[in-house]
Enzyme design. Structure first.
Site, PDB file in Angstrom:
ATOM      1  N   ASP A   1      47.761  13.924  23.998  1.00 63.39           N
ATOM      2  CA  ASP A   1      47.160  14.607  22.844  1.00 63.39           C
ATOM      3  C   ASP A   1      47.942  14.178  21.604  1.00 63.39           C
ATOM      4  O   ASP A   1      48.998  13.551  21.695  1.00 63.39           O
ATOM      5  CB  ASP A   1      47.249  16.131  23.040  1.00 63.39           C
ATOM      6  CG  ASP A   1      46.683  16.905  21.848  1.00 63.39           C
ATOM      7  OD1 ASP A   1      45.633  16.507  21.320  1.00 63.39           O
ATOM      8  OD2 ASP A   1      47.299  17.905  21.429  1.00 63.39           O
ATOM      9  N   SER A   2      47.461  14.613  20.438  1.00 61.89           N
ATOM     10  CA  SER A   2      48.169  14.327  19.194  1.00 61.89           C
ATOM     11  C   SER A   2      49.465  15.137  19.092  1.00 61.89           C
ATOM     12  O   SER A   2      50.319  14.815  18.269  1.00 61.89           O
ATOM     13  CB  SER A   2      47.270  14.668  18.009  1.00 61.89           C
ATOM     14  OG  SER A   2      46.927  16.044  18.058  1.00 61.89           O
TER      15      SER A   2
ATOM     16  N   CYS B   1      42.465  15.729  24.181  1.00 61.00           N
ATOM     17  CA  CYS B   1      42.286  15.817  22.729  1.00 61.00           C
ATOM     18  C   CYS B   1      40.801  15.621  22.425  1.00 61.00           C
ATOM     19  O   CYS B   1      40.217  14.583  22.775  1.00 61.00           O
ATOM     20  CB  CYS B   1      43.103  14.721  22.052  1.00 61.00           C
ATOM     21  SG  CYS B   1      42.865  14.650  20.267  1.00 61.00           S
TER      22      CYS B   1
ATOM     23  N   GLU C   1      50.987  24.185  16.055  1.00 62.98           N
ATOM     24  CA  GLU C   1      52.187  23.339  16.167  1.00 62.98           C
ATOM     25  C   GLU C   1      53.443  24.102  15.738  1.00 62.98           C
ATOM     26  O   GLU C   1      54.536  23.837  16.223  1.00 62.98           O
ATOM     27  CB  GLU C   1      52.042  22.072  15.307  1.00 62.98           C
ATOM     28  CG  GLU C   1      51.024  21.053  15.819  1.00 62.98           C
ATOM     29  CD  GLU C   1      51.529  20.176  16.976  1.00 62.98           C
ATOM     30  OE1 GLU C   1      52.728  19.890  17.034  1.00 62.98           O
ATOM     31  OE2 GLU C   1      50.684  19.806  17.822  1.00 62.98           O
TER      32      GLU C   1
ATOM     33  N   CYS D   1      38.973  22.005  20.329  1.00 66.22           N
ATOM     34  CA  CYS D   1      40.252  21.377  19.997  1.00 66.22           C
ATOM     35  C   CYS D   1      41.265  21.998  20.954  1.00 66.22           C
ATOM     36  O   CYS D   1      41.295  23.224  21.116  1.00 66.22           O
ATOM     37  CB  CYS D   1      40.645  21.678  18.548  1.00 66.22           C
ATOM     38  SG  CYS D   1      42.327  21.137  18.155  1.00 66.22           S
TER      39      CYS D   1
ATOM     40  N   HIS E   1      44.284  22.453  20.721  1.00 58.14           N
ATOM     41  CA  HIS E   1      45.285  23.336  20.109  1.00 58.14           C
ATOM     42  C   HIS E   1      44.784  24.782  20.039  1.00 58.14           C
ATOM     43  O   HIS E   1      45.573  25.712  19.987  1.00 58.14           O
ATOM     44  CB  HIS E   1      45.599  22.891  18.671  1.00 58.14           C
ATOM     45  CG  HIS E   1      46.550  21.736  18.571  1.00 58.14           C
ATOM     46  ND1 HIS E   1      46.207  20.451  18.911  1.00 58.14           N
ATOM     47  CD2 HIS E   1      47.842  21.680  18.148  1.00 58.14           C
ATOM     48  CE1 HIS E   1      47.243  19.647  18.693  1.00 58.14           C
ATOM     49  NE2 HIS E   1      48.247  20.367  18.225  1.00 58.14           N
TER      50      HIS E   1
HETATM   51  N1  DGL Z   1      44.365  18.742  19.832  1.00 59.30           N
HETATM   52  C1  DGL Z   1      43.506  17.831  19.222  1.00 59.30           C
HETATM   53  C2  DGL Z   1      42.049  18.045  19.525  1.00 59.30           C
HETATM   54  O1  DGL Z   1      41.747  18.529  20.587  1.00 59.30           O
HETATM   55  C3  DGL Z   1      43.805  17.245  17.891  1.00 59.30           C
HETATM   56  C4  DGL Z   1      44.308  18.101  16.794  1.00 59.30           C
HETATM   57  C5  DGL Z   1      44.745  17.225  15.642  1.00 59.30           C
HETATM   58  O2  DGL Z   1      45.652  16.416  15.842  1.00 59.30           O
HETATM   59  O3  DGL Z   1      44.162  17.311  14.558  1.00 59.30           O
HETATM   60  O4  DGL Z   1      41.197  17.703  18.744  1.00 59.30           O
END
Ligand code: DGL
Length: 266
Positions: free
Chosen positions: A10-11, A73, A152, A184, A186
């Site tokens: 993931d990011s 992600c 984060e 997402c 996150h």
């Molecule tokens: N967790 C990521 C997603 O599912 C990316 C969030 C990001 O880096 O902007 O899209």
């Protein structure tokens, strides 16, 4: 049988919410995780940049001899999944398809909310896949970019998160949706705030469990499950900051120490 680990990326810390489900569904698999903490967020970047970063991460994971990869992600899944499967030979599983399948089996009134990063919402990946399965589904989408830095920072359950969720979700709650996809990885870190804002009549769909199940079916069908007992886990980040370890501990209920990986080399 295949003893090699599964790669997950993931990011940043968001993909840990997918790792958690993979640990439950595939308890005997080893996992190598990569979080691109130095370059997060991906959601505000161009498709070309997201694709370049993802290719570097996949090349890194291949050096760790992974047998398959989960793109944990939505931004990568919705913008570059096809290109990545063309570029690399390794089996790759993404998160949008499993999220869509879960949602279709849950919605009763066929009014669905989708929240994600700007890049995910712009791609219309969820909308297209939902409508391809059932053209009567109405999709109401909203980009919620501030949720990523909040997650984060480990502030997913704070008052800031509630206020931000209220601001972002006010139009969606007026649309009489009966479920909302957390598009997402996150966002499950803000799940309780999102639940408070959308109310108990709206079901929250987190694609993580269905994604882990999809990986399990794939490994089973291809005789690639690991036959040992228990899994070993290794975490890498492009910038090892303290909050990665502390969110890792919160999400996975155990202390893990991430190692630094110089991702620009790959
Ligand atoms: N967790 C990521 C997603 O599912 C990316 C969030 C990001 O880096 O902007 O899209």
């Amino acid at each position: 049988m295949d003893k090699r680990p599964i790669g997950v990326f993931d990011s940043g810390v968001g993909g840990l919410t997918v790792v958690k489900q993979v640990m439950k569904v595939l308890p005997n698999e080893d996992i190598i995780y990569f979080g691109d903490t130095a370059r997060v967020p991906y959601g505000s970047k161009s498709k070309e940049t997201v694709k370049k970063f993802s290719s570097q991460i996949i090349r890194f994971l291949i050096t760790k001899e992974v047998k398959a990869i989960i793109i944990a992600c939505n931004t990568v899944s919705s913008n570059c999944y096809e290109e990545l499967t063309e570029e690399f030979d390794i089996p790759i599983i993404e998160v949008v398809g499993p999220g869509v399948s879960s949602c279709v089996s849950i919605t009763k009134n066929k009014k669905v909310g989708v929240i994600g990063t700007e890049a995910t919402i712009r791609s219309k990946a969820y909308e297209k896949k939902l409508k391809a399965i059932d053209s009567e589904i109405s999709v109401y989408s909203k980009a919620c970019p501030l949720f990523v830095p909040i997650a984060e920072e480990g502030l997913g359950e704070s008052e800031i998160a509630v206020l931000t969720a209220k601001e972002y979700l006010k139009e969606l709650v007026q649309m009489n949706i009966d479920c909302i996809i957390l598009g997402c990885t996150h966002y499950p870190l803000l799940k309780s705030c999102i639940a408070k804002v959308v109310g108990e009549n709206v079901k929250i769909v987190d694609p993580a469990m269905a994604t882990a199940q999809k990986m399990k079916s794939f490994l089973k069908e291809n005789n690639m499950l690991n036959d040992k007992k228990g899994g070993d886990y290794c975490f890498y980040a492009s910038d090892v900051a303290d909050n990665f370890d502390s969110i890792c501990t919160t999400v996975l209920n155990r202390i893990y120490k991430a190692k630094q990986a110089d991702i620009e080399k790959y």
